[in-house]
Design a protein around this motif. Structure first.
Motif, mmCIF file in Angstrom:
data_model
loop_
_atom_site.group_PDB
_atom_site.id
_atom_site.type_symbol
_atom_site.label_atom_id
_atom_site.label_comp_id
_atom_site.label_asym_id
_atom_site.label_seq_id
_atom_site.Cartn_x
_atom_site.Cartn_y
_atom_site.Cartn_z
ATOM 1 N N ASN A 249 -61.803 19.695 -65.137
ATOM 2 C CA ASN A 249 -61.897 18.380 -64.510
ATOM 3 C C ASN A 249 -62.795 18.401 -63.284
ATOM 4 O OD1 ASN A 249 -60.503 16.554 -66.125
ATOM 5 N ND2 ASN A 249 -58.522 17.120 -65.279
ATOM 6 N N THR B 290 -54.856 5.952 -74.699
ATOM 7 C CA THR B 290 -56.187 5.848 -74.102
ATOM 8 C C THR B 290 -56.184 4.960 -72.865
ATOM 9 O OG1 THR B 290 -57.116 6.076 -76.323
ATOM 10 C CG2 THR B 290 -58.603 5.321 -74.588
ATOM 11 N N GLU C 280 -64.601 10.893 -73.586
ATOM 12 C CA GLU C 280 -63.161 11.157 -73.670
ATOM 13 C C GLU C 280 -62.394 9.897 -74.065
ATOM 14 O OE1 GLU C 280 -65.111 14.296 -71.732
ATOM 15 O OE2 GLU C 280 -65.061 12.204 -71.045
ATOM 16 N N GLU C 281 -62.821 8.757 -73.547
ATOM 17 C CA GLU C 281 -62.161 7.504 -73.932
ATOM 18 C C GLU C 281 -62.324 7.259 -75.430
ATOM 19 O OE1 GLU C 281 -62.357 2.658 -73.126
ATOM 20 O OE2 GLU C 281 -63.876 3.984 -72.260
ATOM 21 N N SER D 135 -66.436 6.651 -71.247
ATOM 22 C CA SER D 135 -66.748 8.066 -71.433
ATOM 23 C C SER D 135 -66.519 8.517 -72.863
ATOM 24 C CB SER D 135 -65.862 8.916 -70.508
ATOM 25 O OG SER D 135 -64.498 8.794 -70.879
ATOM 26 N N LYS E 46 -64.969 14.921 -65.009
ATOM 27 C CA LYS E 46 -63.719 14.169 -65.013
ATOM 28 C C LYS E 46 -63.311 13.792 -66.436
ATOM 29 C CE LYS E 46 -60.564 11.568 -62.832
ATOM 30 N NZ LYS E 46 -59.550 12.102 -61.926
ATOM 31 N N GLY E 47 -62.082 14.145 -66.804
ATOM 32 C CA GLY E 47 -61.545 13.783 -68.111
ATOM 33 C C GLY E 47 -61.532 14.903 -69.115
ATOM 34 N N LYS E 48 -62.477 15.850 -68.985
ATOM 35 C CA LYS E 48 -62.544 16.951 -69.963
ATOM 36 C C LYS E 48 -61.295 17.820 -69.896
ATOM 37 C CE LYS E 48 -67.542 17.417 -70.587
ATOM 38 N NZ LYS E 48 -67.462 16.932 -71.980
ATOM 39 N N ALA F 183 -54.377 6.518 -69.940
ATOM 40 C CA ALA F 183 -55.182 7.570 -69.311
ATOM 41 C C ALA F 183 -56.243 6.961 -68.394
ATOM 42 C CB ALA F 183 -55.837 8.444 -70.376
ATOM 43 N N LEU F 184 -56.810 5.841 -68.803
ATOM 44 C CA LEU F 184 -57.763 5.125 -67.960
ATOM 45 C C LEU F 184 -57.082 4.577 -66.722
ATOM 46 C CD1 LEU F 184 -59.756 3.159 -70.690
ATOM 47 C CD2 LEU F 184 -60.733 4.874 -69.144
ATOM 48 N N ASN G 30 -57.157 9.434 -65.338
ATOM 49 C CA ASN G 30 -57.318 10.748 -65.971
ATOM 50 C C ASN G 30 -58.631 10.875 -66.734
ATOM 51 O OD1 ASN G 30 -54.787 11.764 -65.125
ATOM 52 N ND2 ASN G 30 -53.771 10.611 -66.748
ATOM 53 N N ILE G 31 -59.158 9.745 -67.216
ATOM 54 C CA ILE G 31 -60.453 9.715 -67.887
ATOM 55 C C ILE G 31 -61.244 8.540 -67.340
ATOM 56 C CG2 ILE G 31 -59.580 10.812 -70.006
ATOM 57 C CD1 ILE G 31 -59.565 8.032 -71.305
#
Length: 388
Positions: A60, A121, A136-137, A134, A64-66, A124-125, A129-130
Motif C-alpha cells: 500500500n 467494492t 483495484e476497484e 483504479s 494505494k489499494g494493492k 472499500a472505496l 482502502n482503494i
C-alpha cells in the motif's frame, strides 16, 4: 445438518458481521444443527503478520489499494487450507459470509451458499482502502460478480443488497433481514442505576449511546456536531461511543474544537455482552448512518439490538434503517447529515421521556414478531437444504 459458517475476517470482532455469525449459530443450534465457525482468527498470529499484514502494508505504501487486494487474496488462500484440513468433518454446507470466503469454499471443493452483508467494492472505496477509478476497484467488482454467480445460493441482509446482486450479477437472491437474539437483548431497565454505577456514568445525566464502528458510513461525527445544541438545554448530557475505526482521530479533533471533552466518552471496542449494559443505562440510542461512496446501512444490527433492549432509538433515514424503523411509532428517523434535525430529535426525547418509552415498547414487540434469531434460522435452514 453439519454447518460451517466461514469468514476471511476475524471472529469475534467489533462489527455487525461478527454479531450476525454468533446469533445465526445460536439460532441454528437451537433448531438442532451442529454449527462450527471458521475465521481468520484461526490462523496463527505470526502467519497473519508475515503473510498478510506486513506485505500488505508495504504494498500500500507503493500503490494505494494493492495491499488491500493482496490481503484479501491471502486471507482466502489461508482460509481455504483450513477448510481442506477440516474436510473429514463432512460439512453438509458452508455458509460463506463474504466474497473471499465463498472463493475459499469453492476452491476447497465444499458446497457453499453465500450471505451478502454489503458492497465489497463500494465499502472499500468508502473506507479509503482503494481508489476511485483504479484497477483495484474494477478487479473487486469482477470478483463480486464471479462469487455471486458461482455460489449455490445468495442470501442478502436486506432488499437493497438483493437488488444490487441482481443488477450486477443477474442472480436472484433471498433477502433475510438481519436479526438478533431476542433472549439476550431484552429490556433491562431495572438495572439501569446499577449499570451506571458500574461503568462510572452519573446517575442523573441524560445519556446518548452510539454503538457503532467508527467509520465514515456510520455517520459517527454527527452526534458530536449535534451535541452542543443539546448541551445548551441539558448541560450534563453524555454522549458515549462503543467501537473503533478510522474515524477516531477526526472525532477526537471535533470534540476538542468544540470543548465538549467532558461530555463525550470514546470507549473503544468493548465485549458484546457489555454492550447490553450500555443499552440499559442509556436514555436514547443513536444510529446516525449516512450515504458514503454509494454505500448505505443495511438492516442495522445495532438498531435492532437497541429496539430489542427497550432503548428509544433515533436513526438516520437511509438504507435498511428505513425498513425497520416506523417513524413516530417505534423510533425517530432524521435526515442524514442534518445536524440541526438530529439535535432537535435528541432534545425532543429528553423533553418527553414518555414518548421514548412508548416507542421502546412498540419496538420491542416488533423485534419479537419480526426479527427473532429463531425465525431467521428457520429461513436459513430452508435455503441450505434446497442447495444440497
Amino acid at each position: 445438518m453439519k454447518i460451517l459458517l466461514a469468514t476471511v475476517y476475524h471472529y469475534p470482532h467489533t462489527g455487525g458481521l461478527s454479531v450476525h455469525v454468533a446469533t445465526l449459530k445460536a439460532g441454528l443450534e437451537a433448531r438442532g444443527h451442529e454449527v462450527d465457525i471458521l475465521s481468520f482468527t484461526d490462523i496463527p498470529e505470526f502467519q497473519q503478520k508475515a503473510a498478510v499484514r506486513g506485505p500488505g502494508f508495504l504494498m500500500n505504501k507503493v500503490s494505494k489499494g494493492k495491499g488491500f487486494v493482496f490481503g484479501l487474496k491471502q486471507r482466502k488462500k489461508m482460509l481455504q487450507k483450513l477448510m481442506e484440513a477440516q474436510k473429514a468433518k463432512n460439512y453438509d454446507i458452508v455458509n460463506a459470509q463474504e466474497v473471499y470466503a465463498t472463493f475459499a469454499a469453492l476452491d476447497a471443493g465444499l458446497p457453499v451458499v453465500s450471505t451478502v452483508h454489503g458492497y465489497l467494492t463500494f465499502e472499500a472505496l468508502s473506507a479509503g482502502n482503494i481508489l476511485k477509478g483504479s484497477a483495484e476497484e474494477r478487479f473487486l467488482l469482477q470478483q463480486e460478480i464471479e462469487a455471486y454467480r458461482k455460489t449455490r445460493a445468495i442470501i442478502t441482509v436486506d432488499t437493497r443488497i438483493k437488488h444490487y446482486v441482481k443488477k450486477e450479477a443477474g442472480i436472484e437472491g433471498t433477502a433475510i433481514r438481519n436479526f438478533i437474539n431476542v433472549d439476550d437483548f431484552k429490556p433491562d431497565a431495572e438495572n439501569k442505576a446499577a449499570y451506571r454505577e458500574k461503568h462510572g456514568v452519573p446517575a442523573d445525566a441524560p445519556v446518548f449511546f452510539v454503538p457503532r464502528r467508527l467509520t465514515k458510513k456510520n455517520g459517527v461525527i454527527y452526534p458530536i456536531l449535534s451535541l452542543p445544541a443539546v448541551l445548551e438545554k441539558y448541560p450534563d448530557a453524555k454522549l458515549i461511543y462503543a467501537g473503533t475505526g478510522e474515524a477516531m482521530d477526526e472525532m477526537k479533533k471535533l470534540i476538542a474544537e468544540r470543548g465538549i471533552g467532558e461530555n463525550v466518552e470514546l470507549l473503544g471496542a468493548i465485549p458484546h455482552d457489555v454492550i447490553k449494559e450500555y443499552y440499559a443505562l442509556a436514555d436514547v440510542v443513536l444510529v446516525p448512518s449516512v450515504y458514503s461512496e454509494g454505500v448505505e446501512e443495511a438492516t442495522s444490527i445495532s438498531a435492532l439490538e437497541a429496539m430489542g433492549s427497550g432503548s428509544p432509538l433515533i436513526a438516520c433515514a437511509v438504507g435498511g434503517l428505513k425498513e425497520i424503523v416506523d417513524h413516530g411509532v417505534d423510533g425517530l428517523l432524521v435526515e442524514e447529515k442534518n445536524v440541526e434535525e438530529l439535535s432537535a430529535a435528541m432534545i425532543d426525547l429528553l423533553d418527553h421521556p414518555e414518548k421514548g418509552a412508548r416507542f421502546a415498547a412498540a419496538a420491542r414487540k416488533k423485534i419479537e414478531d419480526e426479527y427473532s434469531h429463531l425465525a431467521a434460522a428457520e429461513k436459513y435452514e430452508a435455503i441450505y437444504k434446497a442447495s444440497l
